[in-house]
Design an enzyme around this catalytic site. Structure first.
Site, PDB file in Angstrom:
ATOM      1  N   HIS A  77       0.811  -1.206   0.000  1.00  0.00           N
ATOM      2  CA  HIS A  77       0.000   0.000   0.000  1.00  0.00           C
ATOM      3  C   HIS A  77       0.849   1.262   0.000  1.00  0.00           C
ATOM      4  CE1 HIS A  77      -2.784  -3.028   1.892  1.00  0.00           C
ATOM      5  NE2 HIS A  77      -3.467  -2.611   0.843  1.00  0.00           N
TER       6      HIS A  77
ATOM      7  N   GLY B 230      25.429   9.250 -33.602  1.00  0.00           N
ATOM      8  CA  GLY B 230      26.305   8.367 -34.372  1.00  0.00           C
ATOM      9  C   GLY B 230      27.399   9.137 -35.073  1.00  0.00           C
TER      10      GLY B 230
END
Length: 568
Positions: free
Chosen positions: A220, A550
């Site tokens: 809970h 890249g």
């Protein structure tokens, strides 16, 4: 905190409506947050009804387990709040016949009070009702007596056992007895990496430092029994398994079932790693793991973490777990093998390994340059990860580190020539780097190696032509061209500048410097390009402003090569 909800006051009802809307076998009570089977027979013909529930926020529990061979109905309270006794009583009335009902209750005060009161009211109406309380939280073993422990994810296995027993036609007393005996043979313990956030709340229920975890938490959003330093998945799993095995008194050869349960924000990747560690720890103890479940079975909203449940098995209990069942969330248990299965790929045709006869001068220079590249890639990992995270999936930095490792572990016998060294590196990168970077660099290096091996004593012009061929291979493999905002926008101008510099009479070192300068200009140009390939293409205009990751990686190793050649 951001949630995909409408009004926090209506999340439970709308959630149940959604579950029922996409599950034709389920129905929703008009006036209560109760989900029941839609195919219930006439009252007189109904078997024992099996009901469970509790606060919402534990999805797929509890409505996800309503179905044939499982729960007859599920009662949902507000998030982390027990349902009212009226809602429970309505569920009993809606699902029960003369055979009565079994209520499976997790051991929390609100649930026990409201389910207990509803059961008493139902009995006054002539409905036989039995209550089974699940208290499987072994983390509380040094805090409270066993009967006062909390109910956790292992409750799902009790749902299955009770539902199967009811389906077989057992009486209400027999179903309850079978479920109670299974509950007594069950243990669960959890670990949280952080807190969850209730719908409508502005912050999580508690704060947890990055280097700590909560052990023995409830479901809970509350804190655990203890807080400990963050350790590896294997170490945390061993802590949970050791506690569970000791509490359940598991001895050599004991038959058990294992439930690996996510708490809501734990990825399948992490659960698989935990499952692997749990099976290893159980096998090390010579315990027979006969069934395994892994996934989100009883969660705590969006809490990161998991729990492990162990259930002692006998033939009857195993048969009930294996009995047919259908519901939106239930998956049959997996029968695991005593050991992991490993297979080998078909071996490549045998080739003669080159003898380690010492490196030629050219390959010595290449190896030194590659070592400089490896070091540069390691140092650039944070920068490349950041760039890739802006427009991609953030894995480029890690990929380049794996590439660096491949360079550093390349065997010495690969260096008889520069060409064979680069070809060997291409194969190593193919295995080391996942995603798109590995194939691109592998094919480029293998093509470079073949071109250099065609020349007996490759000179600067051979290297420049090999580089040009390598760049072309990247475009062929990926389908990209200059201007698409990829690594080619760094590679292509660099290859052109290298060849043009040599043709203009520049020394190899000065031509390489020109290539590096052209590479840097190409990387800078990608910040203004609209991406047309790769993950950045999905962002469209949002990718503009950051260089392509890249392409930036190309500049890192180009600069490293330039420094290495200058020093030689």
């Amino acid at each position: 905190m951001k949630k995909l909800i409408n009004d926090p006051r209506h999340v439970v009802r709308e959630m149940l409506e959604g579950i029922v809307d996409i599950s034709p076998a389920l129905a929703l009570l008009e006036d209560e947050n109760v989900v029941v089977r839609a195919d219930l027979p006439e009252q007189a013909a109904r078997p024992v009804a099996v009901l469970s529930g509790g606060g919402s926020g534990h999805e797929p529990a509890h409505a996800g387990y309503v179905g044939d061979g499982l729960l007859t109905g599920a009662i949902a309270g507000d998030v982390f709040t027990s349902p009212s006794s009226d809602a429970v009583l309505s569920a009993i009335r809606a699902t029960s016949g003369p055979a009565g009902a079994v209520l499976i209750v997790k051991n929390y005060t609100g649930d026990r009070l409201n389910f207990g009161l509803a059961a008493e009211l139902a009995r006054t109406e002539g409905i036989p009702v039995e209550i089974v309380v699940v208290a499987d939280d072994v983390a509380l073993r040094d805090v409270v007596e066993p009967a006062r422990r909390r109910g956790l994810a292992g409750t799902v296995l009790i749902h299955k056992i009770a539902g199967a027993a009811a389906r077989k036609g057992h009486s209400v007393q027999e179903v309850a007895s079978i479920a109670r005996e299974a509950s007594a043979a069950l243990g669960t313990m959890g670990v949280a990496l952080g807190a969850c956030t209730l719908p409508g709340a502005s912050k999580p229920g508690f704060t947890l430092p990055e280097n700590e975890v909560e052990l023995g938490l409830g479901i809970h959003g509350e804190q655990g029994v203890s807080r400990s330093p963050l350790s590896s998945a294997d170490e945390l799993t061993e802590t949970l398994i050791a506690t569970l095995a000791d509490d359940l008194g598991l001895k050599d050869g004991a038959r058990i079932a294992l439930l690996v349960n996510g708490l809501g924000a734990t990825t399948p990747l992490e659960l698989a790693i935990v499952g692997r560690a749990a099976l290893a720890a159980l096998r090390q103890r010579r315990l027979q793991v006969e069934r395994v479940w892994s996934g989100n079975y009883l969660t705590a909203l969006d809490m990161p973490g998991c729990s492990l449940s162990l259930l002692r098995l006998d033939d009857e209990r195993l048969a009930l777990l294996d009995a047919p069942a259908t519901s939106p969330a239930w998956q049959p248990g997996i029968a695991v093998q005593p050991a992991r299965k490993l297979v080998s790929a078909a071996p490549l045709a045998a080739t003669e390994e080159p003898a380690d006869i010492g490196a030629a001068p050219a390959s010595d220079l290449v190896r030194a340059a590659l070592q400089a590249v490896a070091t540069a890639m390691r140092n650039a990992e944070p920068e490349l990860t950041d760039l890739d995270s802006r427009t991609g999936d953030g894995d480029l930095g890690a990929s380049m580190v794996r590439g660096a490792e491949a360079i550093e572990t390349l065997p010495r016998n690969a260096s008889q020539s520069a060409g064979s060294l680069l070809a060997a590196l291409g194969n190593a990168l193919r295995r080391a780097i996942a995603g798109s970077s590995g194939p691109f660099y592998a094919v480029a290096l293998m093509r470079t190696g073949r071109r250099l091996d065609e020349a007996r004593n490759p000179g600067a012009r051979d290297w420049a032509e090999a580089f040009e061929m390598a760049v072309a291979s990247v475009g062929e493999l990926g389908g990209a061209k200059p201007g698409d905002r990829t690594m080619l926008d760094a590679l292509h101008p660099a290859a052109d500048a290298l060849l043009h510099g040599l043709d203009a009479g520049l020394s190899p070192r000065k031509a390489l410097s020109k290539a590096v300068q052209a590479c840097a200009e190409g990387v800078d140009a990608t910040t203004r390009m609209h991406p047309r390939l790769g993950r950045a293409a999905y962002l469209g205009e949002r990718a503009i402003g950051s260089p392509d990751a890249g392409a930036a990686a190309v500049l890192v190793w180009m600069r490293a090569l330039e420094k290495a050649v200058t020093r030689s």
